[in-house]
Design a protein around this motif. Structure first.
Motif, mmCIF file in Angstrom:
data_model
loop_
_atom_site.group_PDB
_atom_site.id
_atom_site.type_symbol
_atom_site.label_atom_id
_atom_site.label_comp_id
_atom_site.label_asym_id
_atom_site.label_seq_id
_atom_site.Cartn_x
_atom_site.Cartn_y
_atom_site.Cartn_z
ATOM 1 N N THR A 1 -3.354 -3.229 -5.774
ATOM 2 C CA THR A 1 -4.816 -3.132 -5.739
ATOM 3 C C THR A 1 -5.435 -3.527 -4.397
ATOM 4 O OG1 THR A 1 -5.019 -5.392 -6.605
ATOM 5 C CG2 THR A 1 -4.983 -3.583 -8.221
ATOM 6 N N THR B 1 -4.335 2.354 -2.852
ATOM 7 C CA THR B 1 -3.970 1.579 -4.029
ATOM 8 C C THR B 1 -3.209 2.491 -4.994
ATOM 9 O OG1 THR B 1 -5.979 2.151 -5.247
ATOM 10 C CG2 THR B 1 -6.087 0.217 -3.795
ATOM 11 N N TYR C 1 0.850 -1.193 0.000
ATOM 12 C CA TYR C 1 0.000 0.000 0.000
ATOM 13 C C TYR C 1 0.884 1.240 0.000
ATOM 14 C CZ TYR C 1 -3.353 -3.401 1.939
ATOM 15 O OH TYR C 1 -4.144 -4.488 2.158
ATOM 16 N N THR D 1 -17.815 5.282 -1.421
ATOM 17 C CA THR D 1 -17.327 4.322 -2.406
ATOM 18 C C THR D 1 -17.269 4.853 -3.834
ATOM 19 O OG1 THR D 1 -19.575 3.427 -2.617
ATOM 20 C CG2 THR D 1 -18.074 2.338 -1.066
ATOM 21 N N ASN E 1 -6.557 -0.550 4.005
ATOM 22 C CA ASN E 1 -6.874 0.867 3.893
ATOM 23 C C ASN E 1 -7.548 1.306 5.184
ATOM 24 O OD1 ASN E 1 -9.350 2.843 3.233
ATOM 25 N ND2 ASN E 1 -7.603 3.392 1.939
ATOM 26 N N THR F 1 -6.946 -3.570 -0.737
ATOM 27 C CA THR F 1 -7.680 -2.546 0.022
ATOM 28 C C THR F 1 -7.939 -2.950 1.471
ATOM 29 O OG1 THR F 1 -9.807 -3.461 -0.681
ATOM 30 C CG2 THR F 1 -8.862 -1.710 -2.052
ATOM 31 N N GLU G 1 -5.662 4.969 -6.607
ATOM 32 C CA GLU G 1 -6.032 6.072 -5.721
ATOM 33 C C GLU G 1 -4.891 7.074 -5.591
ATOM 34 O OE1 GLU G 1 -9.040 3.448 -2.875
ATOM 35 O OE2 GLU G 1 -6.921 3.659 -2.363
#
Length: 413
Positions: free
Chosen positions: A330, A309, A272, A374, A335, A332, A312
């Motif tokens: 990728t 990610t 991350y 989201t 997070n 998450t 993001e």
């Protein structure tokens, strides 16, 4: 009669005491003498070569194939596929190890000996060291000499910010600061919780300041509590490395701002991005431009840039691919908003209810709610729902919105 010759030997006619003769015994005697001369010359040549080999000094500092293999097997930081070291070719890795062996002992001049590399390779090695070694807070810059015929670097000279005594003094203060941060970490914590603990300690004790001293190294954070992105990122990497979590120092640009630095962090088996600088409200554009918010921000720590990610991150960061290139990460699960159950999908009626209930409970407890949505546009729906519930009409309730990241911060001062 013309004489015959052997390479590097005298001709028959040039050997004293040898004359033309049809006598068989004299011919045999002549060949025996020639053979003796051949053997004598070969012995001299052999002894000379052995002597040169024996007396040529061995490069005692050379990094060998065996040493390189050992490092790759035992050092899980350097052997991580995303370390600066791992981006180098074999010769560059050997030079890297040779240089860092000397840097570990504060030596300023390094002869490369059997580990010579090109100037371009030296630039790559320097970049890799910068990515991997936040502990070299005293390292400033370097110069080098090279062989004009081969274009290979023969020696490197390092420039330090401080002398050895000052380095050791500062290291003692850094150790004390890091020990304090580590006191909040317990063995049962998972990677996410450990990284968050370190992130929070650095952000909460550091003020963003473009004019801070030593702001390109960890002293600015651990000793002065004022820094810029380089200091935040290297400090985070330094502590994570100390507790056994891989982190890399990543450089590039902040879109519309210029050069910037952040971290790649491995948490619970996945990778991350974390930008501790941008999680500090003292840096935040909104709080910086509002004097009241700057004097009394709703949060001492934000998590907008914790556990991103690649997709993001690329909304407002670009990579400097001089040395390292990274795949699209990728994951998450770690997070911040996912782990803390503060990610909301308002397409669901249940999620709408959960959002409003969570907000009421947070405000009633005198806390600040930091939520993420989201998909784009959902923040406006959240604010509309809040307004319909009369929460925004309650005394003193305020909010900050980060549209690019779909993050909403709501609090009652």
């Amino acid at each position: 009669m013309a004489g015959f010759c052997l390479p590097f030997l005298l001709c028959k006619n040039d050997i004293p005491g040898i004359i033309e003769s049809n006598n068989k015994k004299e011919t045999v005697w002549m060949f025996k003498k020639i053979i003796k001369v051949v053997f004598a010359v070969l012995i001299v040549i052999t002894v000379g070569l052995v002597g040169v080999s024996f007396f040529t000094p061995k490069d005692k500092d050379a990094v060998t194939d065996e040493r390189l293999s050992q490092i790759m097997a035992e050092d899980h930081f350097l052997s991580n596929p995303y370390s600066g070291f791992s981006q180098l070719n074999e010769d560059e890795r050997k030079a890297y190890l040779r240089l860092t062996d000397k840097l570990d002992n504060y030596e300023s001049t390094v002869e490369l000996g059997d580990n010579k590399i090109s100037v371009d390779s030296l630039n790559r090695v320097w970049t890799a060291i910068q990515q991997d070694k936040p502990e070299y807070f005293w390292l400033d810059s370097y110069t080098y000499h090279y062989d004009q015929e081969t274009s290979m670097v023969t020696d490197v000279n390092f420039n330090y910010h401080y002398n050895t005594d000052e380095i050791k003094r500062r290291q003692g203060e850094i150790d004390a600061a890091v020990t304090q941060i580590k006191s909040g970490i317990t063995p049962e914590m998972d990677d996410y919780t450990k990284v968050k603990t370190v992130h929070d300690a650095i952000v909460s004790h550091t003020e963003y300041d473009l004019n801070s001293e030593d702001n390109q190294n960890i002293c600015s954070v651990f000793l002065n509590n004022r820094s810029v992105c380089a200091g935040y990122s290297k400090a985070l990497q330094y502590v994570l490395k100390d507790i056994g979590i891989f982190s890399n120092y990543v450089t590039g640009n902040a879109v519309g701002r210029g050069p910037h630095a952040w971290n790649l962090v491995q948490m619970d088996g996945e990778y991350y991005y974390v930008d501790a600088t941008w999680d500090d409200p003292s840096f935040d554009d909104i709080t910086r431009e509002d004097p009241a918010l700057r004097a009394d921000p709703p949060l001492n720590i934000e998590y907008v840039y914790f556990g991103l990610t690649t997709e993001e991150l690329l909304k407002n960061h670009t990579f400097d691919n001089t040395l390292s290139t990274y795949p699209g990460f990728t994951a998450t699960a770690d997070n911040y908003y996912v782990r803390e159950n503060m990610l909301f999908d308002l397409n669901s009626a249940d999620e709408q209810t959960r959002f409003l209930d969570t907000l009421r409970g947070t405000l009633d407890n005198g806390s600040v709610m930091e939520a993420r949505f989201t998909e784009p546009g959902m923040m406006d729906r959240a604010l509309a729902g809040i307004e319909e519930s009369d929460i925004l009409n309650e005394s003193g309730v305020r909010y900050l919105r980060y549209d690019e990241n779909q993050v909403l911060i709501i609090w009652r001062p």
